[in-house]
Design an enzyme around this catalytic site. Structure first.
Site, PDB file in Angstrom:
ATOM      1  CB  SER A 159      -0.895   0.017   1.245  1.00 24.15           C
ATOM      2  OG  SER A 159      -1.488   1.286   1.448  1.00 24.15           O
ATOM      3  CE1 TYR A 185      -3.101  -1.727   5.643  1.00 23.87           C
ATOM      4  CE2 TYR A 185      -2.476   0.519   5.056  1.00 23.87           C
ATOM      5  CZ  TYR A 185      -2.972  -0.724   4.693  1.00 23.87           C
ATOM      6  OH  TYR A 185      -3.336  -0.959   3.396  1.00 23.87           O
TER       7      TYR A 185
END
Length: 317
Positions: A159, A185
């Site tokens: 990501s 994350y």
């Protein structure tokens, strides 16, 4: 500087467009998190090109249901569901033990984002355990099957969120400092890229290519279920450089790295919008952070991952 890999495809290209004309007959594929969102579309595109696709999902029922839907949509009956919980070492081991024969394509697609502070029974922070450690254990355990294919490809979904932070080597589970869902994350997504860098180096002689990718910003996939609303940093106008996409467009880069002859032999890289990404520039949410491609970080993460997955298996036993 080495010239970046480019393709004719771009941010609006779809998975179907990328795989058009590609024949995957006789090739086997696994897509983790294949029961919904990007995983489902990736599995559908690979099946449409003739691949035998295993849809790995947290429940066998979900994977089997989607496999049947894809078989009807594509006319390819060589689809099946399988149970896989990446946060559970026993589930990963059972999945691998059930696999037979060569594996040509592995798409490490499953992931979670910005969860509350949650831990596995072994004490691992859940995002790192699911997004990285589970996929690490799965891919390493499938190495022989990948090598047997002679020209296997592994695509790992990362990501642009990786630019928010590196791997916290001294405290990956947030036991020494307060838990932050977005830093956790970011760490897991940086780890996805570092895994691709090190695996590409270790497995080059086996004919296995390993690449990471940013699918883009895709709402409605279930990944953001822990967010009440998009945070301010996810500016929907796109002026920060993030590309908003449909699910079909978001799966395009995964399918490119998994199946397209245009990237044959490319390994150890990070792609976005169907192109190899350039360096990250602060203030623009595109590109790849230097620490995510650093070979020393990649080697250090591999060693840490071996240690942590071994400890988790012992706890599970």
């Amino acid at each position: 500087m080495t010239q970046l890999v480019t393709t004719p495809f771009g941010p609006q290209s779809t998975a179907s467009e990328v795989v058009a004309g590609v024949d995957l007959t006789g090739r086997s594929a696994i897509v983790t998190g294949g029961a919904g969102g990007l995983g489902r579309e990736t599995a559908r595109a690979l099946a449409s090109a003739g691949a035998e696709v295993t849809i790995a999902a947290r429940t066998l029922e979900a994977g089997t249901a989607v496999a049947q839907e894809i078989a009807e949509e594509t006319g390819n009956a060589r689809t099946r569901g399988a149970q896989l919980d990446l946060a559970d070492p026993a589930s990963v081991a059972a999945f691998v033990s059930d696999w037979t024969g060569p594996l040509h394509i592995l798409v490490n697609n499953a992931g979670i984002m910005a969860t509350p502070e949650l831990r596995t029974p072994a004490g691992r922070e859940l995002q790192f355990a699911t997004n990285h450690l589970g996929h690490f254990a799965l891919t390493v355990a499938l190495h022989d099957a990948l090598a047997a294919a002679r020209s296997a490809r592994v695509a790992v979904l990362s990501s642009v969120g990786h630019v928010n932070g590196p791997v916290r080597f001294d405290d990956p589970d947030f036991t020494a400092e307060p838990y932050d869902p977005w830093l956790a994350y970011a760490q897991s997504k940086t780890a996805n890229i570092l895994f691709a860098v090190e695996a590409a180096k270790r497995w080059a002689a086996d004919g296995i290519t390993v690449n990471a990718l940013n699918p883009g910003r895709i709402w409605g996939t279930g990944l953001g279920r822990h967010m009440d609303a998009p945070p301010a940093s996810f500016d929907p106008s796109g002026k920060t450089g993030v590309t908003e996409k449909t699910i079909a467009q978001g799966a395009a880069t995964s399918v490119l790295l998994a199946a397209s002859p245009l990237v044959e032999g490319v390994t150890g890289t990070y792609f976005e919008d169907c192109q190899e990404a350039g360096p990250f520039t602060p203030g623009v949410r595109r590109g790849v952070a230097g620490y995510a491609l650093d070979p020393d970080n990649a080697r250090r993460l591999w060693d840490l991952s071996v240690q942590l997955t071994a400890a988790s298996r012992e706890t599970a036993a």
